[in-house]
Structure formats: C-alpha cells, structure tokens
Design a protein around this motif. Structure first.
Motif, short mmCIF file in Angstrom:
data_model
loop_
_atom_site.label_atom_id
_atom_site.label_comp_id
_atom_site.label_asym_id
_atom_site.label_seq_id
_atom_site.Cartn_x
_atom_site.Cartn_y
_atom_site.Cartn_z
N GLN A 1 0.83 -1.21 0.00
CA GLN A 1 0.00 0.00 0.00
C GLN A 1 0.86 1.26 0.00
O GLN A 1 0.57 2.24 -0.69
CB GLN A 1 -0.92 -0.02 1.22
CG GLN A 1 -1.94 1.10 1.27
CD GLN A 1 -3.04 0.93 0.23
OE1 GLN A 1 -3.13 -0.12 -0.43
NE2 GLN A 1 -3.87 1.94 0.06
N THR A 2 1.94 1.22 0.76
CA THR A 2 2.84 2.38 0.82
C THR A 2 3.46 2.68 -0.54
O THR A 2 3.51 3.84 -0.98
CB THR A 2 3.95 2.13 1.86
OG1 THR A 2 3.37 1.97 3.15
CG2 THR A 2 4.94 3.29 1.89
N ILE A 3 3.92 1.64 -1.20
CA ILE A 3 4.55 1.83 -2.51
C ILE A 3 3.54 2.42 -3.50
O ILE A 3 3.85 3.36 -4.24
CB ILE A 3 5.10 0.49 -3.04
CG1 ILE A 3 6.29 0.04 -2.21
CG2 ILE A 3 5.51 0.61 -4.51
CD1 ILE A 3 6.81 -1.34 -2.57
N SER A 4 2.33 1.88 -3.50
CA SER A 4 1.34 2.32 -4.48
C SER A 4 0.86 3.75 -4.24
O SER A 4 0.46 4.44 -5.18
CB SER A 4 0.14 1.37 -4.49
OG SER A 4 -0.48 1.35 -3.22
N THR A 5 0.89 4.21 -3.00
CA THR A 5 0.39 5.56 -2.70
C THR A 5 1.50 6.61 -2.66
O THR A 5 1.21 7.80 -2.72
CB THR A 5 -0.36 5.57 -1.36
OG1 THR A 5 0.50 5.06 -0.32
CG2 THR A 5 -1.62 4.73 -1.44
N GLN A 6 2.77 6.19 -2.58
CA GLN A 6 3.85 7.16 -2.43
C GLN A 6 4.79 7.21 -3.64
O GLN A 6 5.68 8.05 -3.66
CB GLN A 6 4.66 6.84 -1.17
CG GLN A 6 3.86 7.02 0.12
CD GLN A 6 4.70 6.81 1.37
OE1 GLN A 6 5.92 6.59 1.30
NE2 GLN A 6 4.07 6.87 2.53
N THR A 7 4.61 6.34 -4.60
CA THR A 7 5.45 6.41 -5.80
C THR A 7 5.03 7.61 -6.64
O THR A 7 3.87 7.72 -7.06
CB THR A 7 5.32 5.12 -6.63
OG1 THR A 7 5.74 4.01 -5.84
CG2 THR A 7 6.18 5.20 -7.89
N GLN A 8 5.97 8.52 -6.86
CA GLN A 8 5.67 9.76 -7.58
C GLN A 8 6.69 10.01 -8.68
O GLN A 8 7.81 9.51 -8.65
CB GLN A 8 5.66 10.95 -6.62
CG GLN A 8 4.57 10.94 -5.57
CD GLN A 8 4.56 12.20 -4.74
OE1 GLN A 8 5.60 12.86 -4.55
NE2 GLN A 8 3.39 12.57 -4.24
N PHE A 9 6.27 10.83 -9.66
CA PHE A 9 7.17 11.35 -10.68
C PHE A 9 6.82 12.81 -10.88
O PHE A 9 5.68 13.15 -11.21
CB PHE A 9 7.02 10.59 -12.00
CG PHE A 9 8.04 10.99 -13.04
CD1 PHE A 9 9.27 10.36 -13.11
CD2 PHE A 9 7.77 12.02 -13.94
CE1 PHE A 9 10.21 10.73 -14.06
CE2 PHE A 9 8.70 12.40 -14.89
CZ PHE A 9 9.93 11.74 -14.94
N ASN A 10 7.78 13.67 -10.62
CA ASN A 10 7.58 15.11 -10.72
C ASN A 10 6.39 15.56 -9.86
O ASN A 10 5.60 16.41 -10.25
CB ASN A 10 7.37 15.53 -12.18
CG ASN A 10 7.48 17.03 -12.38
OD1 ASN A 10 8.23 17.71 -11.66
ND2 ASN A 10 6.74 17.57 -13.34
N GLY A 11 6.26 14.95 -8.67
CA GLY A 11 5.21 15.34 -7.74
C GLY A 11 3.85 14.71 -8.00
O GLY A 11 2.90 14.98 -7.26
N GLN A 12 3.76 13.88 -9.03
CA GLN A 12 2.48 13.24 -9.34
C GLN A 12 2.49 11.79 -8.88
O GLN A 12 3.43 11.05 -9.16
CB GLN A 12 2.22 13.26 -10.85
CG GLN A 12 2.13 14.63 -11.49
CD GLN A 12 1.84 14.52 -12.98
OE1 GLN A 12 0.71 14.39 -13.41
NE2 GLN A 12 2.89 14.57 -13.78
N ASN A 13 1.42 11.37 -8.19
CA ASN A 13 1.26 9.96 -7.87
C ASN A 13 0.96 9.19 -9.15
O ASN A 13 0.12 9.62 -9.95
CB ASN A 13 0.12 9.75 -6.87
CG ASN A 13 0.47 10.26 -5.48
OD1 ASN A 13 1.64 10.45 -5.15
ND2 ASN A 13 -0.53 10.48 -4.67
N ILE A 14 1.63 8.08 -9.34
CA ILE A 14 1.47 7.37 -10.61
C ILE A 14 0.94 5.93 -10.45
O ILE A 14 0.66 5.28 -11.46
CB ILE A 14 2.79 7.33 -11.41
CG1 ILE A 14 3.92 6.71 -10.59
CG2 ILE A 14 3.15 8.73 -11.86
CD1 ILE A 14 5.23 6.59 -11.36
N LEU A 15 0.78 5.46 -9.21
CA LEU A 15 0.30 4.08 -9.03
C LEU A 15 -0.98 3.98 -8.22
O LEU A 15 -1.44 2.88 -7.93
CB LEU A 15 1.39 3.22 -8.37
CG LEU A 15 2.65 2.94 -9.17
CD1 LEU A 15 3.59 2.05 -8.37
CD2 LEU A 15 2.32 2.30 -10.51
#
Length: 491
Positions: free
Chosen positions: A126-140
C-alpha cells in the motif's frame, strides 16, 4: 566619346558611383553569408526560400522538444514499472507464506504469526502504491489516468497512457458469489467462496438447472451448456475451454460436512452421477462415538479409497465428518445401510434405505477484471462479479490460506499485465523518440540545402567583388581627376 568639356555634371563619376553601390551591396551580402554561414539571412535575400526555411525550423524545434518529452515519458514509465516490480516481489512473498500456512504441520499460533508478517507486507504494498511519484504526481494510485505524452512536433501527435490502481485494496481476484436456492437452506452451503463448505445436495437428480450459462468478460462473451446433475469440475473445465473468449478462468471444489450418529455404516461412494457412477468403492465402518476417536474408523475407510475416488475424509472442530473432493467432482453416496445416519446442514438425513445422495460442488470463477453472468443462477452463481482484494487475505486458517493463494495469484497477474502494458508503451515511446530524432536530422539536412551558404562559392564571389570595389574606387578617382583638368582653362 567626345570630350564634352562640362564640369557641372560628372557623368563618369556618377556611373562609377552607381557601379560601386551595386558592388558594395553584393560585397556586403557575401560578407554576411560568410560571417553567418547562411545564404538566407532575411526575407529580402530569398522570400520563398526564407518561408521554406522557417517552416523547416518550426518542425525541427518541435521535434527536438518532442524528443525531450519522450525521454521524460520513458523515465516516468520506468519509475512506474520499477515500483510495480517491487510490489510484485512483496506479493510473491505473501503467496509463499500462504502456501506455508496451508500446510497441516502448522498450529493456530503459527498461522497467527504468519498473518502478522502478511499484514506488514500488505502495508508496504500500500505504501509503494500511494507514495510512488514522478515530478510530484502519484502514478500508481489510479490517479494517473488518460494522460497524454506529446511525442510529435504537431498537435494531437500523442501517446495516451493510463496506469491502473495498484493499491492492495484495488488488486485481487474478481469472483461471483452465490444466488438463488442452489446453495442455501436445505440444499447446501458455500463459505469463503467455496474454500470452506462447497456443496449442494439432492436425492440424485441434481440441483443445477439445465441450460446455457454465459460470461461477458474483459476479452469478450461466450457460454457453456450445463446439466442438472453435472459436476462442478466438468462445468469449470467448460468455462476454462472458453477463457480466451472471456478472460475468465474457473476452478471447482466439493466439500460437505455431515453430522454423524453412532451406529454401523455401509454404502457405496463414487463420483459421476446417480445414473452413471464412476470410481465406485464400498465403505463399511462402525461409529462408536461422535468424537474424532469414534469417527476414526469411518474416516479411515473413506481415505483408504482416496486414490480411486479423490474423496478425502476428516473431522472438523464441530466433530462433523468432512468429505472433500478438491477437483470439484461429484460425491455420490448410494446403497446406504446400517443403523447410523449422515446429515448435511438442514437437508434430510441419509439413513438406511434413503436412496441416493448426490453432492455437487461449487464453481469458482476468477478474473483480474470484472465480468457478468447470464443465467448464473442455474448453477447457483450471482450475475455480477465483485473484487476480493489482496488487502483482505488472511492466512490464519487453512481455508483462508487457500483462498489467499487464489487472490494473490490474480493480484500478481494483474500487476504483471500492467507491467507488460507499460513495457509496450515504453517501447512505443522510445520508437517515437528515435523516429523524431531521425526526422529532425533529415529536416535539418533539407533546411541546409535551402538556407546554408556555399562557402567556396561565397569566398570566390567575395574576392570578385573586392576586386571590383577596388577597381571602382580607382576609376572614380580618374573620373574626378578629368573634371578637375578643365579648370586649367580658366584665365
């Protein structure tokens, strides 16, 4: 030409000045060409060529930016796929723990400890899916949907990208629950999506309704024909035969718990149907008490023939006799005799002379995507699938562990499908970047033909006009000198 002897208008000087002006203009043009490397430095140099050159430059600038955009898009996709791989690794660990927990050597405290590990691993997913970002955008987390990567020089030259929600509560297996009376009341029972009790019992005719059950899934729609007394195993095999058309797979399980009375037992145990039994064996045992010790003789009699029938016997915590056929084949009890009785739920007891009891199993339909059924109630199934999320897995029981394996398998499959889709998108973006780079190079070559100066030619022309300029200045001096000579005639 006759000497006019006039001094008011120096025609020779004017002609020379005119020639010098033209020479100076040409000289300036070639000096500018040599200093800039371009033969077109403004609209006046070549109006048509200037317009063509600017159009080339517009496309070149756009393509160069598209290459930069594409490289950024590749980085985003690589970030997403890397995070998905980490989630997959965690789910693989959870599945391994579920397989471990399903083993009969574990105690309840062992399984509780294993569930504690599973809970922590799910929290990290859950942490990975909610905190993975690119240029400030959540992507997962499902919010990166319908995005466009501008990979061309012109409007609408885009690649659309959507990254599915990979949170632990959003991936898992889509299943359908029960519907109608097939698995309710005296007819039967299903718990834990068929990983607990999974049976419907009849006097031999079967509780399913003959007809066609259709599936509409992510890959399309198709259907299978079922009969009233057909086994869940056969129905699951029929559904698996059309998986390519529907995107839905199936498994089956048959498990029924009988309340047993003391007494003698003789009956035939088989698979198949009442009209066509298969793998028939004869069971004979005495039940001296309704505890595991008293039931051990009956349990052993059934298990001695497991290799032939596929039916296993055990005693649950309620001191009930549990008969299971893990492939979903029918369990047929016929020719019942003796003083004892078997009762499944609220169904009529199986006693001496009661005839045939046909136990049919439960079909477990599974898909990473949602689907719907038409006439699902014919086999006791609901019409709309629901998600059993990875976040709900619980390996603290054997039933829960087996169910967790199914859920995690589907969750891993969903992440693998998403990773494969992102890999294909990455390849497409990289191909687009390569094409843009090639196109930009070719356009620059074409622009060079129109715009760039021929240095050898420009140098030759520069030398020519430098000589003409020197000659013009010399002849201008001669023209001025001729006019001044007329002044000598004045007294």
């Amino acid at each position: 030409m006759a000497i006019s002897g006039i001094i008011n208008t120096n025609v020779n000087a004017l002609n020379t000045l005119n020639a010098l002006g033209s020479t100076s203009s040409s000289l300036s043009t070639y000096i500018q060409q040599l200093s800039t490397g371009k033969q077109i430095n403004g609209p006046a140099d070549n109006p048509a060529g200037y317009a063509i050159s600017q159009r080339f430059q517009t496309q070149i600038n756009g393509l160069n930016q598209a290459v930069s955009n594409g490289n950024q898009a590749v980085s985003l996709v690589q970030t997403a796929t890397g995070a998905l791989q980490n989630e997959t690794n965690l789910l693989q660990q959870i599945r391994t723990i579920a397989v471990q927990s399903a083993n009969g050597s574990n105690t309840s405290s062992d399984r509780a400890s294993l569930q504690g590990v599973v809970s922590q691993l799910l929290a990290q997913v859950q942490t990975i899916s909610t905190q993975t970002q690119f240029n400030g955008q959540n992507i997962l987390d499902g919010s990166f949907s319908g995005q466009q990567f501008q990979v061309g020089a012109n409007a609408n030259q885009v690649i659309n990208v959507s990254i599915a929600n990979s949170q632990a509560n959003a991936v898992g297996v889509n299943t359908v629950g029960t519907s109608g009376t097939v698995y309710s009341g005296a007819n039967g029972s299903v718990t834990n999506n068929g990983y607990g009790s999974a049976y419907t019992i009849s006097t031999g005719a079967g509780n399913f309704t003959s007809g066609t059950v259709s599936i509409s899934g992510s890959a399309g729609a198709s259907g299978v024909a079922v009969t009233a007394d057909e086994s869940a195993a056969n129905i699951a095999a029929s559904f698996n035969a059309i998986t390519q058309q529907t995107g839905v797979t199936a498994t089956a399980n048959t498990s029924v718990a009988f309340t047993v009375t003391t007494g003698s037992y003789t009956f035939s145990l088989s698979n198949g149907t009442s009209g066509s039994p298969t793998n028939t064996v004869n069971i004979s045992a005495n039940v001296t008490s309704t505890d595991p010790t008293g039931l051990s003789g009956l349990v052993a009699a059934v298990n001695n023939s497991t290799a032939q029938t596929g039916v296993t016997a055990s005693v649950n915590s309620s001191n009930q006799l549990v008969l299971s056929q893990n492939q979903g084949e029918n369990i047929l009890i016929s020719g019942f005799g003796g003083s004892g009785s078997l009762t499944a739920g609220t169904a009529p007891a199986i006693t001496s002379g009661a005839g045939t009891a046909l136990v049919q199993g439960f079909v477990q339909l599974q898909s990473t995507q949602g689907y719907s059924l038409a006439n699902g109630s014919n086999i006791g199934l609901d019409s709309i699938s629901k998600l059993q999320a990875a976040s709900t897995v619980n390996v603290s029981t054997v039933e829960g562990s087996n169910q967790a394996i199914s859920i995690i398998d589907s969750a891993i499959n969903a992440l693998n499908q998403q990773g494969g889709a992102l890999g294909a998108i990455q390849n497409r973006i990289q191909a687009s970047v390569q094409n843009s780079q090639t196109t930009a190079t070719n356009l620059q070559a074409a622009q060079s033909v129109v715009q760039d100066a021929n240095i050898a030619q420009a140098t030759t022309q520069l030398s020519k006009y430098q000589i003409l300029q020197q000659a013009g200045i010399s002849t201008l001096a001669q023209a001025n000198s001729l006019q001044q000579s007329y002044l000598k005639l004045l007294p």
